[in-house]
Motif scaffolding. Structure first.
Motif, PDB file in Angstrom:
ATOM      1  N   ASP A   1       0.868  -1.169   0.000  1.00  0.00           N
ATOM      2  CA  ASP A   1       0.000   0.000   0.000  1.00  0.00           C
ATOM      3  C   ASP A   1       0.909   1.224   0.000  1.00  0.00           C
ATOM      4  OD1 ASP A   1      -3.211   0.399   0.578  1.00  0.00           O
ATOM      5  OD2 ASP A   1      -2.028   2.143   1.167  1.00  0.00           O
ATOM      6  N   ILE A   2       0.372   2.329  -0.435  1.00  0.00           N
ATOM      7  CA  ILE A   2       1.181   3.544  -0.517  1.00  0.00           C
ATOM      8  C   ILE A   2       1.145   4.366   0.767  1.00  0.00           C
ATOM      9  CG2 ILE A   2      -0.623   5.041  -1.437  1.00  0.00           C
ATOM     10  CD1 ILE A   2       1.495   6.165  -3.387  1.00  0.00           C
ATOM     11  N   LYS A   3       0.194   4.049   1.667  1.00  0.00           N
ATOM     12  CA  LYS A   3      -0.019   4.859   2.872  1.00  0.00           C
ATOM     13  C   LYS A   3       0.695   4.254   4.081  1.00  0.00           C
ATOM     14  CE  LYS A   3      -3.203   7.800   1.167  1.00  0.00           C
ATOM     15  NZ  LYS A   3      -3.055   9.259   1.154  1.00  0.00           N
ATOM     16  N   GLN A   4       1.591   5.028   4.674  1.00  0.00           N
ATOM     17  CA  GLN A   4       2.310   4.567   5.860  1.00  0.00           C
ATOM     18  C   GLN A   4       1.358   4.305   7.016  1.00  0.00           C
ATOM     19  OE1 GLN A   4       5.689   3.957   6.149  1.00  0.00           O
ATOM     20  NE2 GLN A   4       5.295   3.202   8.233  1.00  0.00           N
ATOM     21  N   ALA A   5       0.335   5.143   7.185  1.00  0.00           N
ATOM     22  CA  ALA A   5      -0.608   4.968   8.295  1.00  0.00           C
ATOM     23  C   ALA A   5      -1.339   3.634   8.187  1.00  0.00           C
ATOM     24  CB  ALA A   5      -1.608   6.123   8.332  1.00  0.00           C
ATOM     25  N   LYS A   6      -1.642   3.210   6.970  1.00  0.00           N
ATOM     26  CA  LYS A   6      -2.321   1.927   6.805  1.00  0.00           C
ATOM     27  C   LYS A   6      -1.387   0.775   7.143  1.00  0.00           C
ATOM     28  CE  LYS A   6      -5.696   3.555   3.434  1.00  0.00           C
ATOM     29  NZ  LYS A   6      -6.218   3.428   2.053  1.00  0.00           N
ATOM     30  N   PHE A   7      -0.120   0.899   6.741  1.00  0.00           N
ATOM     31  CA  PHE A   7       0.859  -0.109   7.119  1.00  0.00           C
ATOM     32  C   PHE A   7       0.980  -0.205   8.631  1.00  0.00           C
ATOM     33  CE2 PHE A   7       5.230  -0.766   8.613  1.00  0.00           C
ATOM     34  CZ  PHE A   7       5.406  -2.091   8.253  1.00  0.00           C
ATOM     35  N   ASN A   8       0.982   0.929   9.305  1.00  0.00           N
ATOM     36  CA  ASN A   8       1.113   0.923  10.761  1.00  0.00           C
ATOM     37  C   ASN A   8      -0.042   0.157  11.408  1.00  0.00           C
ATOM     38  OD1 ASN A   8       3.402   2.497  10.454  1.00  0.00           O
ATOM     39  ND2 ASN A   8       2.368   4.424  10.947  1.00  0.00           N
ATOM     40  N   ALA A   9      -1.263   0.353  10.897  1.00  0.00           N
ATOM     41  CA  ALA A   9      -2.413  -0.377  11.426  1.00  0.00           C
ATOM     42  C   ALA A   9      -2.301  -1.860  11.114  1.00  0.00           C
ATOM     43  CB  ALA A   9      -3.703   0.201  10.832  1.00  0.00           C
ATOM     44  N   TYR A  10      -1.852  -2.186   9.908  1.00  0.00           N
ATOM     45  CA  TYR A  10      -1.658  -3.574   9.490  1.00  0.00           C
ATOM     46  C   TYR A  10      -0.649  -4.249  10.413  1.00  0.00           C
ATOM     47  CZ  TYR A  10      -0.855  -7.361   6.003  1.00  0.00           C
ATOM     48  OH  TYR A  10      -0.748  -8.557   5.342  1.00  0.00           O
ATOM     49  N   ARG A  11       0.481  -3.607  10.629  1.00  0.00           N
ATOM     50  CA  ARG A  11       1.545  -4.207  11.444  1.00  0.00           C
ATOM     51  C   ARG A  11       1.102  -4.388  12.891  1.00  0.00           C
ATOM     52  NH1 ARG A  11       7.188  -1.164  11.545  1.00  0.00           N
ATOM     53  NH2 ARG A  11       5.785   0.479  12.305  1.00  0.00           N
ATOM     54  N   ALA A  12       0.255  -3.476  13.392  1.00  0.00           N
ATOM     55  CA  ALA A  12      -0.230  -3.618  14.763  1.00  0.00           C
ATOM     56  C   ALA A  12      -1.054  -4.889  14.933  1.00  0.00           C
ATOM     57  CB  ALA A  12      -1.062  -2.401  15.153  1.00  0.00           C
ATOM     58  N   ASN A  13      -1.628  -5.368  13.853  1.00  0.00           N
ATOM     59  CA  ASN A  13      -2.430  -6.594  13.898  1.00  0.00           C
ATOM     60  C   ASN A  13      -1.675  -7.806  13.370  1.00  0.00           C
ATOM     61  OD1 ASN A  13      -5.551  -5.988  14.580  1.00  0.00           O
ATOM     62  ND2 ASN A  13      -4.602  -4.194  13.640  1.00  0.00           N
ATOM     63  N   TYR A  14      -0.696  -7.566  12.509  1.00  0.00           N
ATOM     64  CA  TYR A  14       0.098  -8.649  11.927  1.00  0.00           C
ATOM     65  C   TYR A  14       1.576  -8.283  12.032  1.00  0.00           C
ATOM     66  CZ  TYR A  14      -4.411 -10.135  10.174  1.00  0.00           C
ATOM     67  OH  TYR A  14      -5.722 -10.531  10.095  1.00  0.00           O
TER      68      TYR A  14
END
Length: 376
Positions: free
Chosen positions: A34-47
């Protein structure tokens, strides 16, 4: 499939709700972007394994060689803004929805293409540029040796949110299971007449198929299972703001509001702002479920929750990230990354877990399992 494991690449992964949907079915996401860092941060918090496979990068900078080998399933929730009826309608010529062609470019460059692809977008994709955009997508996917099927599913069959979406399922032409049918499917709850018309219109220029699917479930009828009862007291709007809300209602809306207020039970309604003849006003949904969640950006993008009944003073507040999560079927999703607005944005831009899991259970996994049996 490699070693019996379904290996998936999740394009335009967002906060990872495709993974949330498919992982319990035995799918292992081995690459995501994904291009959005904020979305990656949410993803990583769960995975927490996201650091190993999630690439925060513009898809235009991704090459097929960047992906790991042996991808069985590729999913793509490419941007809808240029296709949505509420958007600019630039279609696949737009800079965002045109990212479909970047997804196709990567597929084309893969030495071994996925057996199955799943694309998700809004219904407006089917009518964009008079149907020419979806024709371009169909032709491109057919050139990549995929046979195509189309589904239309409203999330209200699973969660109390009206969220109609279309899904394109592509299966490698040499991997079509014996249970697939060639021809035009009969109308059904997952293939309404406009979908069967797509099959009929494009069957002469593209390979089209369909699989038999069970009826969709009935779905919840109200927001009772969604409402967050642990919000701080100051989350509820003050009397002046509530009065301004009520004062903006049209006569029809005011009548609906007062009828709910005078009931002998407490009920909840979602409300959203609309501009009517240049005037911003609030509207309650006619039914008791939420409207389609959207990315937060003003206008009608954020929904309010209205508590009415027992002839009490009404209470109104913005919906919380927890409520958005439940409306997206992500009840157990950990909201520990990002601001509340980033969390709302992430859910508004995501897929509904229950819908994708239903497609996985009744369509994707059986097809991939059939492929595995054929290899054996």
């Amino acid at each position: 499939m490699a070693g019996g494991v379904i290996r998936a690449a999740e394009f335009f992964a967002g906060i990872g709700l495709v993974r949330t949907a498919l992982e319990p079915l035995g799918v292992q996401v081995v690459w995501a972007n994904d291009i959005k860092q904020a979305k990656f941060n949410a993803y990583r918090a769960n995975y927490p394994d996201a650091d190993k496979h999630f690439k925060v990068v513009d898809i235009r900078k991704v090459d097929a060689a960047d992906l790991p080998p042996r991808i069985d399933l590729a999913t793509s929730s490419f941007p809808c803004i240029d296709l949505s009826l509420a958007g600019n309608r630039l279609g696949l010529d737009g800079t965002q929805s045109g990212m479909f062609f970047e997804f196709a470019r990567i597929l084309e460059g893969m030495r071994q293409r996925p057996s199955v692809v799943l694309l998700e977008n809004v219904h407006g994709f089917a009518t964009s540029h008079g149907g020419k955009d979806i024709e371009r997508a169909f032709v491109k996917l057919s050139e990549l040796d995929y046979s195509l099927d189309v589904l239309a599913i409203d999330a209200k069959h699973f969660v109390p949110q009206s969220r109609p979406r279309m899904f394109i399922v592509g299966i490698s032409k040499d991997k079509l299971p014996k249970s697939s049918h060639i021809g035009v499917p009969a109308p059904s709850d997952v293939r309404p007449p406009w979908v069967t018309a797509l099959h009929k219109r494009h069957s002469s220029t593209c390979d089209m198929h369909y699989l038999d699917l069970p009826p969709l479930p009935e779905g919840p009828k109200d927001l009772n299972g969604v409402v967050d009862h642990d919000v701080p007291a100051d989350a509820w709007w003050d009397a002046g703001r509530v009065d301004a809300f009520v004062g903006s209602l049209s006569p029809v809306q005011r009548s609906r509001f007062e009828a709910l207020r005078d009931q002998d039970i407490i009920s909840y309604r979602s409300a959203y702002r609309r501009t009517r003849q240049g005037v911003s006003m609030w509207e309650l949904r006619r039914d008791a479920i939420a409207g389609c969640l959207r990315t937060t950006g003003g206008g009608s993008s954020k929904q309010a929750l209205v508590e009415l009944g027992m002839r009490r003073e009404p209470r109104i507040r913005w919906m919380t990230p927890n409520e958005y999560a439940r409306l997206m079927g992500a009840d157990s999703y950990r909201l520990v990354a990002g601001t509340p607005n980033q969390q709302l944005f992430g859910f508004g831009d995501a897929v509904v877990v229950d819908v994708v899991r239903w497609i996985g259970q009744h369509y994707l996994i059986p097809v991939l399992a059939s492929d595995k049996a054929g290899e054996g």
